[in-house]
Design a protein around this motif. Structure first.
Motif, PDB file in Angstrom:
ATOM      1  N   PHE A 247       0.820  -1.088  -0.023  1.00  0.00           N
ATOM      2  CA  PHE A 247      -0.085   0.006   0.040  1.00  0.00           C
ATOM      3  C   PHE A 247       1.253   1.099   0.070  1.00  0.00           C
ATOM      4  N   ALA A 248       1.912   1.526   0.808  1.00  0.00           N
ATOM      5  CA  ALA A 248       2.825   2.138   0.546  1.00  0.00           C
ATOM      6  C   ALA A 248       3.689   2.926  -0.221  1.00  0.00           C
ATOM      7  N   VAL A 249       4.363   1.901  -0.961  1.00  0.00           N
ATOM      8  CA  VAL A 249       4.919   1.581  -2.323  1.00  0.00           C
ATOM      9  C   VAL A 249       3.927   2.106  -3.183  1.00  0.00           C
ATOM     10  N   GLY A 250       2.550   1.494  -3.159  1.00  0.00           N
ATOM     11  CA  GLY A 250       1.062   2.218  -3.941  1.00  0.00           C
ATOM     12  C   GLY A 250       1.182   3.746  -4.261  1.00  0.00           C
ATOM     13  N   MET A 251       1.026   4.422  -2.661  1.00  0.00           N
ATOM     14  CA  MET A 251       1.615   5.652  -2.510  1.00  0.00           C
ATOM     15  C   MET A 251       2.919   6.626  -3.268  1.00  0.00           C
ATOM     16  N   ALA A 252       3.139   5.667  -3.040  1.00  0.00           N
ATOM     17  CA  ALA A 252       4.674   6.531  -3.773  1.00  0.00           C
ATOM     18  C   ALA A 252       5.049   6.420  -5.164  1.00  0.00           C
ATOM     19  N   ARG A 253       4.761   5.752  -5.449  1.00  0.00           N
ATOM     20  CA  ARG A 253       4.818   5.295  -7.234  1.00  0.00           C
ATOM     21  C   ARG A 253       3.131   6.414  -7.537  1.00  0.00           C
ATOM     22  N   ALA A 254       2.742   6.781  -6.706  1.00  0.00           N
ATOM     23  CA  ALA A 254       1.400   7.638  -7.185  1.00  0.00           C
ATOM     24  C   ALA A 254       2.050   9.127  -7.049  1.00  0.00           C
ATOM     25  N   ALA A 255       2.938   9.474  -6.025  1.00  0.00           N
ATOM     26  CA  ALA A 255       3.026  10.343  -5.680  1.00  0.00           C
ATOM     27  C   ALA A 255       5.154  11.005  -6.339  1.00  0.00           C
ATOM     28  N   LEU A 256       5.332   9.784  -7.194  1.00  0.00           N
ATOM     29  CA  LEU A 256       6.605  10.020  -7.918  1.00  0.00           C
ATOM     30  C   LEU A 256       5.838  10.404  -9.822  1.00  0.00           C
ATOM     31  N   ASP A 257       5.146   9.364  -9.884  1.00  0.00           N
ATOM     32  CA  ASP A 257       4.711  10.004 -11.460  1.00  0.00           C
ATOM     33  C   ASP A 257       3.622  11.534 -11.203  1.00  0.00           C
ATOM     34  N   ALA A 258       3.556  12.364 -10.497  1.00  0.00           N
ATOM     35  CA  ALA A 258       2.839  13.216  -9.979  1.00  0.00           C
ATOM     36  C   ALA A 258       4.165  14.477 -10.384  1.00  0.00           C
ATOM     37  N   THR A 259       5.433  13.715 -10.011  1.00  0.00           N
ATOM     38  CA  THR A 259       6.354  14.602  -9.669  1.00  0.00           C
ATOM     39  C   THR A 259       6.986  14.805 -10.597  1.00  0.00           C
ATOM     40  N   LEU A 260       7.405  13.390 -11.224  1.00  0.00           N
ATOM     41  CA  LEU A 260       8.009  13.248 -12.751  1.00  0.00           C
ATOM     42  C   LEU A 260       7.023  13.914 -13.895  1.00  0.00           C
ATOM     43  N   ASP A 331       6.369  13.171   0.691  1.00  0.00           N
ATOM     44  CA  ASP A 331       6.710  15.265   1.345  1.00  0.00           C
ATOM     45  C   ASP A 331       8.019  15.142   0.766  1.00  0.00           C
ATOM     46  N   THR A 332       8.191  14.655   0.103  1.00  0.00           N
ATOM     47  CA  THR A 332       9.618  15.507  -0.931  1.00  0.00           C
ATOM     48  C   THR A 332       9.139  15.961  -2.404  1.00  0.00           C
ATOM     49  N   ALA A 333       7.884  15.125  -3.127  1.00  0.00           N
ATOM     50  CA  ALA A 333       6.603  15.592  -3.964  1.00  0.00           C
ATOM     51  C   ALA A 333       6.043  16.595  -3.107  1.00  0.00           C
ATOM     52  N   VAL A 334       5.744  16.741  -2.200  1.00  0.00           N
ATOM     53  CA  VAL A 334       5.252  17.717  -1.572  1.00  0.00           C
ATOM     54  C   VAL A 334       6.226  19.410  -1.639  1.00  0.00           C
ATOM     55  N   GLN A 335       6.987  19.733  -1.401  1.00  0.00           N
ATOM     56  CA  GLN A 335       8.338  20.235  -1.284  1.00  0.00           C
ATOM     57  C   GLN A 335       8.051  20.979  -2.688  1.00  0.00           C
ATOM     58  N   LEU A 336       8.205  19.289  -3.412  1.00  0.00           N
ATOM     59  CA  LEU A 336       8.140  19.874  -5.149  1.00  0.00           C
ATOM     60  C   LEU A 336       7.755  20.546  -6.054  1.00  0.00           C
ATOM     61  N   HIS A 337       6.310  20.067  -5.593  1.00  0.00           N
ATOM     62  CA  HIS A 337       5.469  20.633  -6.093  1.00  0.00           C
ATOM     63  C   HIS A 337       5.118  21.986  -5.402  1.00  0.00           C
ATOM     64  N   GLY A 338       5.420  22.451  -4.249  1.00  0.00           N
ATOM     65  CA  GLY A 338       5.085  24.364  -3.448  1.00  0.00           C
ATOM     66  C   GLY A 338       3.554  23.969  -2.740  1.00  0.00           C
ATOM     67  N   ALA A 339       3.113  25.492  -3.385  1.00  0.00           N
ATOM     68  CA  ALA A 339       1.989  26.003  -2.046  1.00  0.00           C
ATOM     69  C   ALA A 339       0.952  24.385  -3.054  1.00  0.00           C
ATOM     70  N   ARG A 340       0.671  24.257  -4.357  1.00  0.00           N
ATOM     71  CA  ARG A 340      -0.231  23.794  -4.887  1.00  0.00           C
ATOM     72  C   ARG A 340      -0.348  22.402  -4.167  1.00  0.00           C
ATOM     73  N   ALA A 341       0.448  21.963  -4.224  1.00  0.00           N
ATOM     74  CA  ALA A 341      -0.391  20.534  -3.228  1.00  0.00           C
ATOM     75  C   ALA A 341      -0.747  20.792  -1.884  1.00  0.00           C
ATOM     76  N   LEU A 342      -0.605  21.786  -1.382  1.00  0.00           N
ATOM     77  CA  LEU A 342      -1.092  21.557  -0.501  1.00  0.00           C
ATOM     78  C   LEU A 342      -2.979  22.545  -0.072  1.00  0.00           C
ATOM     79  N   ARG A 343      -3.807  22.559  -1.285  1.00  0.00           N
ATOM     80  CA  ARG A 343      -4.285  23.115  -1.744  1.00  0.00           C
ATOM     81  C   ARG A 343      -5.260  21.602  -1.801  1.00  0.00           C
TER      82      ARG A 343
END
Length: 384
Positions: A247-260, A331-343
């Motif tokens: 489950f955690a890996v799936g979330m990490a992959r989703a965050a990585l996909d979005a970051t790429l 957490d790193t994905a949020v940082q790289l996306h900036g404020a939009r990721a906190l919406r």
């Protein structure tokens, strides 16, 4: 196939699951209310055959299911996993009558299950359970001494409570016996004396408390054998701990996909973010840790299915590393996306709320480290 690769059929199945989660299950998930059981979503999991597949899966298939669904829709993954956690003890330790009554309903997505282990004073230390099962000889004709018990006490942090249709409940039948005095019971939600209330938690899936005020149970409600319930709990957790990692890996992959996608398309300082070394190196770290977590999860699951020794240690490693990795990656994905990721409503805002809980439930990270160290020292002593 080795423990560290998937064959083309498995890879194709994972992509089909991800597409199903994104296209069919996510719309149902979005219609559900936070903190409540989403019965239409669970019914869809049943109609698609995924609950059936989940109950008949080994650890590796369960991991593939959970990772793929989490990558496309975390709510669907969680609904499926909670059904498995609550019903697996019935599948493995239930009587023919218990299985016939409840498992077809779970497979079809009509009955909601819950795993009731944690208590206000016994979370990580599961052997310290205090829910009291006092002998009761007055449970009807033919009951007699030793035929039944009355459950008194509380359970807390129970996923799907108080809206589940039945609970796998772990109670103390022998005082002062530690893990050897715990019995597992199948308790329908309509038993007299059983009440509960919802808790307002950070994660969006339902979590609540259960209160037992002399709830009657009989030998027909026992899962497995009296005083052997801790084994039922550990059998369930040893199967599901690697899949929590999935489950955690799936979330990490989703965050990585979005970051790429974001860093390839977003421009700053005269070019795409991906061309900035500070960004690309963080993405490389995210990708490396995610892949390492995947391999650790798959290895633990394959060891479980093969009946190899050391499964508790491998399961603990998989859960520990994958959940800690997912926290870092999101957490790193949020940082790289900036404020939009906190919406509110952004994928990463959702993942940020989801990713924290797996480091606590089904054994906190500290418990996993204790298991890993204990098993490692035991292996050293055995080989000395």
């Amino acid at each position: 196939m080795t423990a560290f690769s998937l064959d083309p059929a498995q890879t194709s199945w994972c992509e089909e699951l991800r597409a199903l989660a994104e296209q069919q299950l996510r719309p149902l998930a979005e219609k559900g209310g936070p903190g409540h059981v989403n019965r239409p979503l669970i019914a869809a999991l049943g109609a698609s055959g995924l609950l059936d597949r989940m109950l008949d899966s080994g650890a590796l298939d369960l991991c593939l299911l959970r990772e793929s669904l989490a990558r496309g829709c975390t709510e669907a993954e969680t609904a499926l996993a909670l059904q498995g956690l609550g019903s697996h003890p019935v599948l493995r330790a239930g009587t023919p009558a218990q299985r016939a009554r409840w498992l077809p309903e779970v497979r079809a997505g009509r009955a909601v299950a819950a795993f009731a282990l944690s208590e206000p004073g016994a979370g990580s230390d599961a052997a310290a359970l205090a829910l009291d099962a006092a002998p009761d000889g007055g449970l009807g004709p033919g009951s007699g001494a030793g035929r039944g018990w009355r459950l008194t006490g509380e359970k807390c942090w129970i996923s799907n409570a108080p809206e589940a249709d039945f609970y796998t409940v772990f109670a103390r039948t022998t005082r002062g016996a530690g893990s050897r005095g715990v019995t597992a019971f199948l308790v329908p939600a309509d038993r007299p004396g059983l009440t509960g209330c919802a808790l307002d938690m950070l994660s969006p899936h339902p979590i609540g408390t259960l209160s037992f005020d002399g709830v009657p149970v009989t030998v027909e409600d026992v899962l497995g054998e009296p005083d052997r319930g801790f084994r039922v709990a550990m059998d369930t957790l040893n199967l599901f701990r690697p899949s929590v990692g999935a489950f955690a890996v799936g979330m990490a992959r989703a965050a990585l996909d979005a970051t790429l996608a974001h860093t390839a398309g977003r421009t700053a300082f005269g070019g795409p973010l991906k061309d900035l070394q500070a960004v690309s190196h963080q993405v490389a770290e995210m990708a490396t840790r995610t892949e390492a977590a995947r391999l650790l999860v798959y290895a633990a699951a394959a060891a479980h299915d093969a009946g190899e020794e050391g499964v508790p240690r491998r399961a603990a490693m998989a859960k520990l590393y994958a959940t800690e990795t997912a926290q870092y990656v999101v957490d790193t994905a949020v940082q790289l996306h900036g404020a939009r990721a906190l919406r509110r409503g952004h994928l990463l805002e959702h993942l940020y709320r989801e990713v924290r809980a797996p480091r606590i439930y089904e054994g906190a990270s500290e418990v996993q480290r204790t298991i890993i160290a204990r098993e490692s020292y035991a292996n050293r002593e055995a080989s000395a």
